[in-house]
Design a protein around this motif. Sequence first.
Motif, PDB file in Angstrom:
ATOM      1  N   GLY A  19     -12.157  13.186   5.268  1.00  0.00           N
ATOM      2  CA  GLY A  19     -12.436  14.435   5.972  1.00  0.00           C
ATOM      3  C   GLY A  19     -11.354  14.786   6.969  1.00  0.00           C
ATOM      4  O   GLY A  19     -10.959  15.954   7.112  1.00  0.00           O
ATOM      5  N   ALA A  20     -10.855  13.766   7.653  1.00  0.00           N
ATOM      6  CA  ALA A  20      -9.788  14.037   8.618  1.00  0.00           C
ATOM      7  C   ALA A  20      -8.527  14.505   7.938  1.00  0.00           C
ATOM      8  O   ALA A  20      -7.839  15.413   8.416  1.00  0.00           O
ATOM      9  CB  ALA A  20      -9.514  12.771   9.444  1.00  0.00           C
ATOM     10  N   ILE A  21      -8.217  13.904   6.775  1.00  0.00           N
ATOM     11  CA  ILE A  21      -7.017  14.332   6.042  1.00  0.00           C
ATOM     12  C   ILE A  21      -7.166  15.768   5.574  1.00  0.00           C
ATOM     13  O   ILE A  21      -6.238  16.587   5.670  1.00  0.00           O
ATOM     14  CB  ILE A  21      -6.766  13.379   4.871  1.00  0.00           C
ATOM     15  N   ILE A  22      -8.362  16.150   5.041  1.00  0.00           N
ATOM     16  CA  ILE A  22      -8.591  17.533   4.579  1.00  0.00           C
ATOM     17  C   ILE A  22      -8.455  18.503   5.740  1.00  0.00           C
ATOM     18  O   ILE A  22      -7.851  19.577   5.621  1.00  0.00           O
ATOM     19  CB  ILE A  22      -9.973  17.641   3.902  1.00  0.00           C
ATOM     20  N   ALA A  23      -9.004  18.138   6.878  1.00  0.00           N
ATOM     21  CA  ALA A  23      -8.913  19.008   8.044  1.00  0.00           C
ATOM     22  C   ALA A  23      -7.456  19.214   8.464  1.00  0.00           C
ATOM     23  O   ALA A  23      -7.042  20.332   8.821  1.00  0.00           O
ATOM     24  CB  ALA A  23      -9.725  18.430   9.195  1.00  0.00           C
ATOM     25  N   ILE A  24      -6.673  18.140   8.394  1.00  0.00           N
ATOM     26  CA  ILE A  24      -5.254  18.276   8.749  1.00  0.00           C
ATOM     27  C   ILE A  24      -4.552  19.207   7.782  1.00  0.00           C
ATOM     28  O   ILE A  24      -3.754  20.068   8.177  1.00  0.00           O
ATOM     29  CB  ILE A  24      -4.604  16.881   8.785  1.00  0.00           C
ATOM     30  N   LEU A  25      -4.855  19.067   6.471  1.00  0.00           N
ATOM     31  CA  LEU A  25      -4.224  19.949   5.477  1.00  0.00           C
ATOM     32  C   LEU A  25      -4.609  21.398   5.693  1.00  0.00           C
ATOM     33  O   LEU A  25      -3.774  22.307   5.579  1.00  0.00           O
ATOM     34  CB  LEU A  25      -4.588  19.479   4.073  1.00  0.00           C
ATOM     35  N   LEU A  26      -5.879  21.681   6.008  1.00  0.00           N
ATOM     36  CA  LEU A  26      -6.322  23.051   6.255  1.00  0.00           C
ATOM     37  C   LEU A  26      -5.596  23.641   7.464  1.00  0.00           C
ATOM     38  O   LEU A  26      -5.184  24.809   7.450  1.00  0.00           O
ATOM     39  CB  LEU A  26      -7.837  23.089   6.456  1.00  0.00           C
ATOM     40  N   CYS A  27      -5.462  22.860   8.473  1.00  0.00           N
ATOM     41  CA  CYS A  27      -4.744  23.353   9.656  1.00  0.00           C
ATOM     42  C   CYS A  27      -3.303  23.705   9.309  1.00  0.00           C
ATOM     43  O   CYS A  27      -2.761  24.717   9.773  1.00  0.00           O
ATOM     44  CB  CYS A  27      -4.786  22.296  10.761  1.00  0.00           C
ATOM     45  N   ILE A  28      -2.688  22.885   8.471  1.00  0.00           N
ATOM     46  CA  ILE A  28      -1.293  23.167   8.092  1.00  0.00           C
ATOM     47  C   ILE A  28      -1.225  24.462   7.292  1.00  0.00           C
ATOM     48  O   ILE A  28      -0.351  25.312   7.499  1.00  0.00           O
ATOM     49  CB  ILE A  28      -0.719  21.986   7.304  1.00  0.00           C
ATOM     50  N   ILE A  29      -2.198  24.683   6.364  1.00  0.00           N
ATOM     51  CA  ILE A  29      -2.187  25.909   5.541  1.00  0.00           C
ATOM     52  C   ILE A  29      -2.402  27.124   6.418  1.00  0.00           C
ATOM     53  O   ILE A  29      -1.714  28.152   6.280  1.00  0.00           O
ATOM     54  CB  ILE A  29      -3.259  25.805   4.437  1.00  0.00           C
ATOM     55  N   ILE A  30      -3.347  27.046   7.356  1.00  0.00           N
ATOM     56  CA  ILE A  30      -3.616  28.185   8.231  1.00  0.00           C
ATOM     57  C   ILE A  30      -2.378  28.501   9.075  1.00  0.00           C
ATOM     58  O   ILE A  30      -2.021  29.664   9.287  1.00  0.00           O
ATOM     59  CB  ILE A  30      -4.840  27.883   9.115  1.00  0.00           C
ATOM     60  N   CYS A  78       0.842  -1.192   0.000  1.00  0.00           N
ATOM     61  CA  CYS A  78       0.000   0.000   0.000  1.00  0.00           C
ATOM     62  C   CYS A  78       0.880   1.247   0.000  1.00  0.00           C
ATOM     63  O   CYS A  78       1.945   1.278   0.620  1.00  0.00           O
ATOM     64  CB  CYS A  78      -0.918   0.012   1.212  1.00  0.00           C
ATOM     65  N   THR A  79       0.381   2.290  -0.711  1.00  0.00           N
ATOM     66  CA  THR A  79       1.094   3.554  -0.715  1.00  0.00           C
ATOM     67  C   THR A  79       0.934   4.233   0.629  1.00  0.00           C
ATOM     68  O   THR A  79       0.142   3.831   1.467  1.00  0.00           O
ATOM     69  CB  THR A  79       0.580   4.454  -1.842  1.00  0.00           C
ATOM     70  N   ASP A  80       1.703   5.424   0.798  1.00  0.00           N
ATOM     71  CA  ASP A  80       1.704   6.099   2.094  1.00  0.00           C
ATOM     72  C   ASP A  80       0.339   6.631   2.450  1.00  0.00           C
ATOM     73  O   ASP A  80      -0.108   6.516   3.595  1.00  0.00           O
ATOM     74  CB  ASP A  80       2.734   7.237   2.095  1.00  0.00           C
ATOM     75  N   GLN A  81      -0.346   7.220   1.458  1.00  0.00           N
ATOM     76  CA  GLN A  81      -1.669   7.777   1.783  1.00  0.00           C
ATOM     77  C   GLN A  81      -2.620   6.680   2.203  1.00  0.00           C
ATOM     78  O   GLN A  81      -3.401   6.828   3.126  1.00  0.00           O
ATOM     79  CB  GLN A  81      -2.216   8.553   0.582  1.00  0.00           C
ATOM     80  N   GLN A  82      -2.542   5.585   1.470  1.00  0.00           N
ATOM     81  CA  GLN A  82      -3.434   4.492   1.816  1.00  0.00           C
ATOM     82  C   GLN A  82      -3.061   3.899   3.171  1.00  0.00           C
ATOM     83  O   GLN A  82      -3.906   3.403   3.892  1.00  0.00           O
ATOM     84  CB  GLN A  82      -3.366   3.414   0.729  1.00  0.00           C
ATOM     85  N   HIS A  83      -1.744   3.964   3.521  1.00  0.00           N
ATOM     86  CA  HIS A  83      -1.372   3.508   4.860  1.00  0.00           C
ATOM     87  C   HIS A  83      -2.004   4.391   5.910  1.00  0.00           C
ATOM     88  O   HIS A  83      -2.385   3.931   6.981  1.00  0.00           O
ATOM     89  CB  HIS A  83       0.156   3.519   5.014  1.00  0.00           C
ATOM     90  N   ILE A  84      -2.087   5.695   5.623  1.00  0.00           N
ATOM     91  CA  ILE A  84      -2.748   6.576   6.587  1.00  0.00           C
ATOM     92  C   ILE A  84      -4.213   6.209   6.725  1.00  0.00           C
ATOM     93  O   ILE A  84      -4.778   6.172   7.814  1.00  0.00           O
ATOM     94  CB  ILE A  84      -2.583   8.052   6.144  1.00  0.00           C
ATOM     95  N   VAL A  85      -4.840   5.924   5.572  1.00  0.00           N
ATOM     96  CA  VAL A  85      -6.248   5.501   5.625  1.00  0.00           C
ATOM     97  C   VAL A  85      -6.379   4.196   6.396  1.00  0.00           C
ATOM     98  O   VAL A  85      -7.279   4.017   7.219  1.00  0.00           O
ATOM     99  CB  VAL A  85      -6.807   5.356   4.186  1.00  0.00           C
ATOM    100  N   ALA A  86      -5.432   3.305   6.137  1.00  0.00           N
ATOM    101  CA  ALA A  86      -5.491   2.029   6.849  1.00  0.00           C
ATOM    102  C   ALA A  86      -5.283   2.213   8.328  1.00  0.00           C
ATOM    103  O   ALA A  86      -5.719   1.412   9.135  1.00  0.00           O
ATOM    104  CB  ALA A  86      -4.452   1.063   6.284  1.00  0.00           C
ATOM    105  N   ALA A  87      -4.606   3.284   8.698  1.00  0.00           N
ATOM    106  CA  ALA A  87      -4.405   3.545  10.112  1.00  0.00           C
ATOM    107  C   ALA A  87      -5.639   4.077  10.782  1.00  0.00           C
ATOM    108  O   ALA A  87      -5.636   4.325  11.980  1.00  0.00           O
ATOM    109  CB  ALA A  87      -3.251   4.531  10.285  1.00  0.00           C
ATOM    110  N   GLY A  88      -6.721   4.333   9.986  1.00  0.00           N
ATOM    111  CA  GLY A  88      -7.983   4.764  10.586  1.00  0.00           C
ATOM    112  C   GLY A  88      -8.339   6.200  10.316  1.00  0.00           C
ATOM    113  O   GLY A  88      -9.267   6.727  10.920  1.00  0.00           O
ATOM    114  N   LEU A  89      -7.660   6.898   9.362  1.00  0.00           N
ATOM    115  CA  LEU A  89      -7.961   8.295   9.058  1.00  0.00           C
ATOM    116  C   LEU A  89      -8.813   8.348   7.794  1.00  0.00           C
ATOM    117  O   LEU A  89      -8.405   7.877   6.728  1.00  0.00           O
ATOM    118  CB  LEU A  89      -6.662   9.097   8.860  1.00  0.00           C
ATOM    119  N   GLY A  90      -9.971   9.044   7.879  1.00  0.00           N
ATOM    120  CA  GLY A  90     -10.835   9.214   6.717  1.00  0.00           C
ATOM    121  C   GLY A  90     -10.413  10.405   5.875  1.00  0.00           C
ATOM    122  O   GLY A  90      -9.483  11.148   6.196  1.00  0.00           O
TER     123      GLY A  90
END
Length: 893
Positions: free
Chosen positions: A710-721, A696-708
């Motif tokens: 929406g959670a990924i988008i929220a994390i990206l927005l926080c980083i941009i802010i 599995c790729t890295d992003q899919q590993h994150i998904v496999a770790a239990g992150l949806g």
Amino acid sequence: VLIQQVPFRGLSFPFCFLSFDFFSFSFYCTTSISCSVSSLPLSLTVKFVNCGQGGLVQFECSNPSDFRIEADGVVYALRPFTVSTLRAVPLVIVARDETNQQQWQTQVRLTPPIALPALSQGLQEIWFPSRQTDSSSVGQLKRMKRDWVIPPINVPENSRGEFPQDLVRIRSDNDKNRSLRYSVTGPGADQPPTGIFIIHPISGELSVMKPLDREHISNFHLRAHAVDLNGNQVESPIDIVINVIDMNDNRPEFIHQIWNGTIPEGSKPGTFVMTVTSVDKDDPKTANGMLRYKIVSQNPESPTSNMFTINNKTGGIITVAAGLDREKVPQYTLIIQATDMEGNPMYGLSNTATAVIKVTDINDNPPEFTAETFFGEVPENRVNVIVANLTVTDKDQPNTPAWNTVYKITGGDPTGRFSVPTDPTTNEGLVTVVKPIDYEISRTYVLTVVAVNEVSLARGIHSPRQSTATVSIRVIDVNESPNFEPNPKLIKLEEGMQPESALTTFTAQDPDRFMQQTIRYTRLSDPANWLRIDPNTGHITTIAVLDRESPYVKDNMYSATFLASDSGIPPASGTGTLQIFLLDINDNAPHVYPQETEMCEKPEPNGFNITALDGDLSPNAGPFAFELANRPSDIQRNWTITRLSGDFAQLSLKIGFLESGIYEIPIIITDSGNLPMSNTSYLRVKVCQCDHNGDCTDQQHIVAAGLGTGAIIAILLCIIILLILVLLFVVWMKRRDKERQAKQLLIDPEDDVRDNILKYDEEGGGEEDQDYDLSQLQQPDTIEPDAIKPVGIRRMDERPLHPEPQYPIRSAAPHPGDIGDFINEGLKAADNDPTAPPYDSLLVFDYEGSGSTAGSLSSLNSSSSGGDQDYDYLNDWGPRFRKLADMYGGSDD
């Protein structure tokens, strides 16, 4: 050479007649010898050379009535002879070989002595050997041309006579014709130690000058010389040996003043003890140095006064009597005396030393008990307790193997409950309990103990009756703890037994049979809180369901501990363990394992194995039956399950592609128990995009770790802010630095409105402002020369919208002042700073000088249109524009 010896003054001889060794001669096979004798008894030595024949030679004399010859060849005159009778006494000496009976003989002719010149006071004379043959008289002794052996001169040591003391006179035949001078050389004369011997140069008398010490120098070797008045040697030097005769002037000296020896007690007579040694500086070949030893005294004189004797020649001490007993006499002191002159108490010198003889111990005294019976008591069930101390007496030397006692129990302890170790300090026997004693079994013990030494008794010594004692031990009854029987107690039950079910009765027995006591029971340890015990009867019942799958059950075994306490004073208690072996029933449904797995969108292969877990045991567990649930409908459409064995099945994907995501697949699993149990468990499958390796790729590993998503988008927005906030903070810090620099270049904005305009680079808002001549703001006299700012040099960030305006030439300001210099320096720094913000006002407006040809800006206040414009928005621009807002937007106040 004729030597005449006379006795020295002060010497005495124990014989009736004086005899002197005149001659020593040898004969070969057959020889005739002549010698001269005086009227005194004669002694001469015959040396026989047997021409190499060997064997023992025996001498015989032809006139045994007048002469006697010894086995060593010495001939003695048995009576005095006169000159007239010498010629009438024939003397024949016969030598006979006893081996082969061969014999030889020689004849000794006896003649009167040759007439000698008168000697002063009879002093012995030594003549130099003649160089020519002297035949002055027939029948007299002929002196040949050879060196004679001069007999040694004997001088006693420690002489008290007058000095110098004459010894001999040295003469030469040549002194009859001419005057000669005599001298002696050698140690004692002209060599160290000098001055002991001197010679009269004219008379030739040799004298000793001081007393001699044989222990210092035992003999002297001198040479006598005879020369004429011109110093020419007239005679060959002759050797003179002077022996110092020993006198008994030294006492014996013991090597040690105190001699130490040992002897075992009970030794037989004749046992060697030790040897004492003494030395005497006198001549050991004479009686002066011959020592004899004896015991002067013995202390103590027990059992006899003559327990020891000493060899009078060697100094060896031995025992001569029996009865050595260390316990009575541990040590003897002997005074040993050594005497020279072969022990002659009248003439010999003596000295003494001390001999200390210690009598060493042997085991001749057995240990004996101080009492026939010893008593002790001990509480029951106690171990390592000293019950009684056994005391003994032993006359042998303390702290030795012959004194150390070993105790042995010979009776009264068949089960080995007691031991008797020895106290190493007091030698007492410590009766100790090594096994628990039960009062209910035996109330008393009577032990028989024997005491012996570490080493065996000496031969002939037997152990007396006192070496055996009796030990009486009384056992004290104590309150003993109740005992559970059996302990632990094991019972087998099926799990799932309901509360209030009777299990068993677990009771304890009180070992105190002679005490009337009651027992009560309590629960001490019940990890799962499943049981209850009746305090009086010990009856155990359940208070919860027994579950074999409980974490408190280990290997199907559950353990609980109960306490039994009696009513004694003080009370005693005991513990018992109840072990319940739980039999399995089918009370647990199986579930899928593993519960989660991963696969790619395009799986290769498209299936994976699963199994089931069941808390029950066989036969209530596998084999299992696997099937897919009917709902939802896509489960049967996308997946299929195949049974591989009784415990494994394979879940496969029917379609070739499955979109990434998490899928929960319901699987129905049924066990094989009697009345089987089924369960629907969900298998969570994570489908992901895979790389060429199937991972599995890295992003899919994150998904496999239990992150949806929406959670990924929220994390990206926080980083941009967060990045925007950091950027704004940096800009704000830059602006603050810029304002701080402007404060240093311009005057206080509260005092000069132009400062605000110049600082913020307000150039106008439209075309209507383009008609304003900016040259009015610049003093013509202060135009910067070309040398300061060359034509064509521009900042890269200047606004390139219009060509650079041509301002009218102004005359240079005569005195721009410090502010002008400061602004020019800042301008040059800004021109050379590529990081400065664009449109720097200093580059555009320049310094305006101290005066201006333009009109006052206050004309703005008289503008006809200014009253209709709202300037309140200037308050939002900062504190520097509030002044303008107050001036143009304020009320008539």
